[in-house]
Design an enzyme around this catalytic site. Structure first.
Site, PDB file in Angstrom:
ATOM      1  N   ASP A  24       0.788  -1.244   0.000  1.00 56.26           N
ATOM      2  CA  ASP A  24       0.000   0.000   0.000  1.00 56.26           C
ATOM      3  C   ASP A  24       0.821   1.296   0.000  1.00 56.26           C
ATOM      4  O   ASP A  24       0.436   2.276   0.664  1.00 56.26           O
ATOM      5  CB  ASP A  24      -0.947   0.008   1.214  1.00 56.26           C
ATOM      6  CG  ASP A  24      -1.947  -1.129   1.174  1.00 56.26           C
ATOM      7  OD1 ASP A  24      -1.939  -1.907   0.209  1.00 56.26           O
ATOM      8  OD2 ASP A  24      -2.739  -1.259   2.135  1.00 56.26           O
ATOM      9  N   GLU A  72      -4.590  -0.692  -1.340  1.00 53.76           N
ATOM     10  CA  GLU A  72      -5.913  -0.810  -0.712  1.00 53.76           C
ATOM     11  C   GLU A  72      -6.869  -0.084  -1.642  1.00 53.76           C
ATOM     12  O   GLU A  72      -6.795   1.143  -1.792  1.00 53.76           O
ATOM     13  CB  GLU A  72      -5.912  -0.216   0.695  1.00 53.76           C
ATOM     14  CG  GLU A  72      -7.194  -0.546   1.462  1.00 53.76           C
ATOM     15  CD  GLU A  72      -7.105  -0.225   2.955  1.00 53.76           C
ATOM     16  OE1 GLU A  72      -5.988  -0.125   3.503  1.00 53.76           O
ATOM     17  OE2 GLU A  72      -8.170  -0.094   3.573  1.00 53.76           O
ATOM     18  N   LYS A 129      -6.496  -4.815  -3.109  1.00 57.43           N
ATOM     19  CA  LYS A 129      -7.077  -5.559  -1.981  1.00 57.43           C
ATOM     20  C   LYS A 129      -8.140  -4.705  -1.300  1.00 57.43           C
ATOM     21  O   LYS A 129      -7.888  -3.545  -0.975  1.00 57.43           O
ATOM     22  CB  LYS A 129      -5.984  -5.994  -1.005  1.00 57.43           C
ATOM     23  CG  LYS A 129      -5.186  -4.856  -0.389  1.00 57.43           C
ATOM     24  CD  LYS A 129      -4.113  -5.434   0.494  1.00 57.43           C
ATOM     25  CE  LYS A 129      -3.442  -4.439   1.395  1.00 57.43           C
ATOM     26  NZ  LYS A 129      -4.269  -3.527   2.149  1.00 57.43           N
ATOM     27  N   LYS A 132      -7.630  -5.139   4.812  1.00 59.05           N
ATOM     28  CA  LYS A 132      -6.330  -4.794   5.361  1.00 59.05           C
ATOM     29  C   LYS A 132      -5.297  -5.833   4.909  1.00 59.05           C
ATOM     30  O   LYS A 132      -4.164  -5.497   4.596  1.00 59.05           O
ATOM     31  CB  LYS A 132      -6.386  -4.759   6.898  1.00 59.05           C
ATOM     32  CG  LYS A 132      -7.472  -3.836   7.470  1.00 59.05           C
ATOM     33  CD  LYS A 132      -7.163  -2.386   7.234  1.00 59.05           C
ATOM     34  CE  LYS A 132      -8.079  -1.462   8.005  1.00 59.05           C
ATOM     35  NZ  LYS A 132      -9.416  -1.356   7.424  1.00 59.05           N
ATOM     36  N   VAL A 157       3.208   0.243   4.254  1.00 58.49           N
ATOM     37  CA  VAL A 157       2.472   0.946   5.315  1.00 58.49           C
ATOM     38  C   VAL A 157       1.055   0.398   5.441  1.00 58.49           C
ATOM     39  O   VAL A 157       0.514  -0.157   4.480  1.00 58.49           O
ATOM     40  CB  VAL A 157       2.394   2.457   5.001  1.00 58.49           C
ATOM     41  CG1 VAL A 157       3.794   3.052   4.972  1.00 58.49           C
ATOM     42  CG2 VAL A 157       1.695   2.748   3.674  1.00 58.49           C
ATOM     43  N   CYS A 162      -2.150  -2.666   7.748  1.00 54.12           N
ATOM     44  CA  CYS A 162      -2.133  -3.553   6.575  1.00 54.12           C
ATOM     45  C   CYS A 162      -0.883  -4.432   6.499  1.00 54.12           C
ATOM     46  O   CYS A 162      -0.950  -5.559   6.020  1.00 54.12           O
ATOM     47  CB  CYS A 162      -2.315  -2.752   5.306  1.00 54.12           C
ATOM     48  SG  CYS A 162      -3.998  -2.095   5.196  1.00 54.12           S
ATOM     49  N   GLN A 202       8.671 -14.520  20.776  1.00 57.63           N
ATOM     50  CA  GLN A 202       8.381 -15.955  20.932  1.00 57.63           C
ATOM     51  C   GLN A 202       8.967 -16.767  19.770  1.00 57.63           C
ATOM     52  O   GLN A 202       8.310 -17.637  19.193  1.00 57.63           O
ATOM     53  CB  GLN A 202       6.875 -16.186  21.028  1.00 57.63           C
ATOM     54  CG  GLN A 202       6.211 -15.395  22.164  1.00 57.63           C
ATOM     55  CD  GLN A 202       4.717 -15.614  22.191  1.00 57.63           C
ATOM     56  OE1 GLN A 202       4.241 -16.647  22.637  1.00 57.63           O
ATOM     57  NE2 GLN A 202       3.980 -14.631  21.691  1.00 57.63           N
TER      58      GLN A 202
HETATM   59  C1  C5J Z   1      -3.125   0.472   5.599  1.00 53.61           C
HETATM   60  C2  C5J Z   1      -4.920   1.602   6.740  1.00 53.61           C
HETATM   61  N1  C5J Z   1      -2.599   0.279   4.402  1.00 53.61           N
HETATM   62  N2  C5J Z   1      -4.155   2.019   7.723  1.00 53.61           N
HETATM   63  N3  C5J Z   1      -4.408   0.945   5.678  1.00 53.61           N
HETATM   64  O1  C5J Z   1      -2.471   0.257   6.593  1.00 53.61           O
HETATM   65  O2  C5J Z   1      -6.108   1.840   6.744  1.00 53.61           O
END
Ligand code: C5J
Length: 229
Positions: A24, A72, A129, A132, A157, A162, A202
């Site tokens: 994204d 996104e 997409k 997320k 990001v 996401c 972990q």
């Molecule tokens: C992403 C969002 N790409 N924060 N989307 O993280 O809504």
């Protein structure tokens, strides 16, 4: 086999079976006037990672590895945007509303394009997409299986939304995942730090993290013997 100095321990991968997944890095999140800003965020935090992402993308392309970009993105009729997503919170503009870069988070709009610095080149995969996670309601799993991919290196990001969701989806599908620490960012620095910590805790319960310099070094950037082990 290539080994990256990572946390909590070295991350081994074979380039032929590994994809670089860039989540994204679209104008909606990185530039003023997009979805990120409508939610009240300072988008300048995110643009700071662009040079590090560019360096990794250039090295990965030179090495001949598979590159996957995600956006996104919703259909123009928003039939893939559940009301629960559109109606949540109190943004100044909602998904589908017209903003300075076109309709917010709608496929084909100027704001939905990947930023010029990281624009896909012919042959690279671009996945739109609606959620997320990069695997939810997308052809990503089928595509990775077709290409015999078992390992994913993530950038993009936002870290705890996401990126983390996609990495968790990938982990549950059996992929070994590495997240590049300086190639991911959040509007909330504390959330980024926590997300990195919880993913590698972990014994890499979700995956590994490493600075991009460690990947570049492992790829032998600048040396001809680079990349296929
Ligand atoms: C992403 C969002 N790409 N924060 N989307 O993280 O809504």
């Amino acid at each position: 086999m290539i080994h990256v100095q990572a946390q909590p321990f070295a991350y081994p991968f074979d380039l032929a079976h590994t994809a670089l997944v860039i989540i994204d890095m679209q104008r909606d999140f990185i530039e003023p006037g997009g979805f990120g800003q409508t939610l009240g965020n300072d988008v300048s935090l995110l643009s700071a990672i662009v040079p590090a992402c560019q360096a990794v993308l250039a090295a990965w392309r030179r090495a001949g590895g598979l590159v996957v970009h995600t956006r996104e993105a919703h259909r123009p009729d928003l039939s893939d945007c559940p009301p629960a997503k559109r109606d949540r919170g109190n943004p100044s503009l909602r998904i589908g509303d017209l903003g300075p870069m076109g309709r917010i988070l709608v496929a084909g709009e100027p704001g939905n394009q990947i930023i010029a610095e990281l624009a896909p080149v012919p042959g690279e995969v671009v996945i739109d997409k609606p959620g997320k996670g990069a695997f939810h309601a997308t052809p990503l799993q089928a595509l990775l299986q077709e290409q015999h991919i078992s390992h994913l290196v993530f950038m993009g990001v936002t870290t705890e939304v996401c990126v983390q969701t996609s990495m968790r989806e990938a982990n549950d599908r059996g992929y070994d995942c590495l997240l590049l620490e300086d190639c991911t960012e959040s509007y909330f620095p504390a959330f980024k730090a926590s997300a990195l910590e919880m993913m590698r805790a972990q014994g890499a319960i979700v995956g590994w993290t490493a600075p991009s310099a460690a990947l570049l070094q492992a790829l032998g950037v600048g040396t001809p013997q680079a990349v296929r082990g």
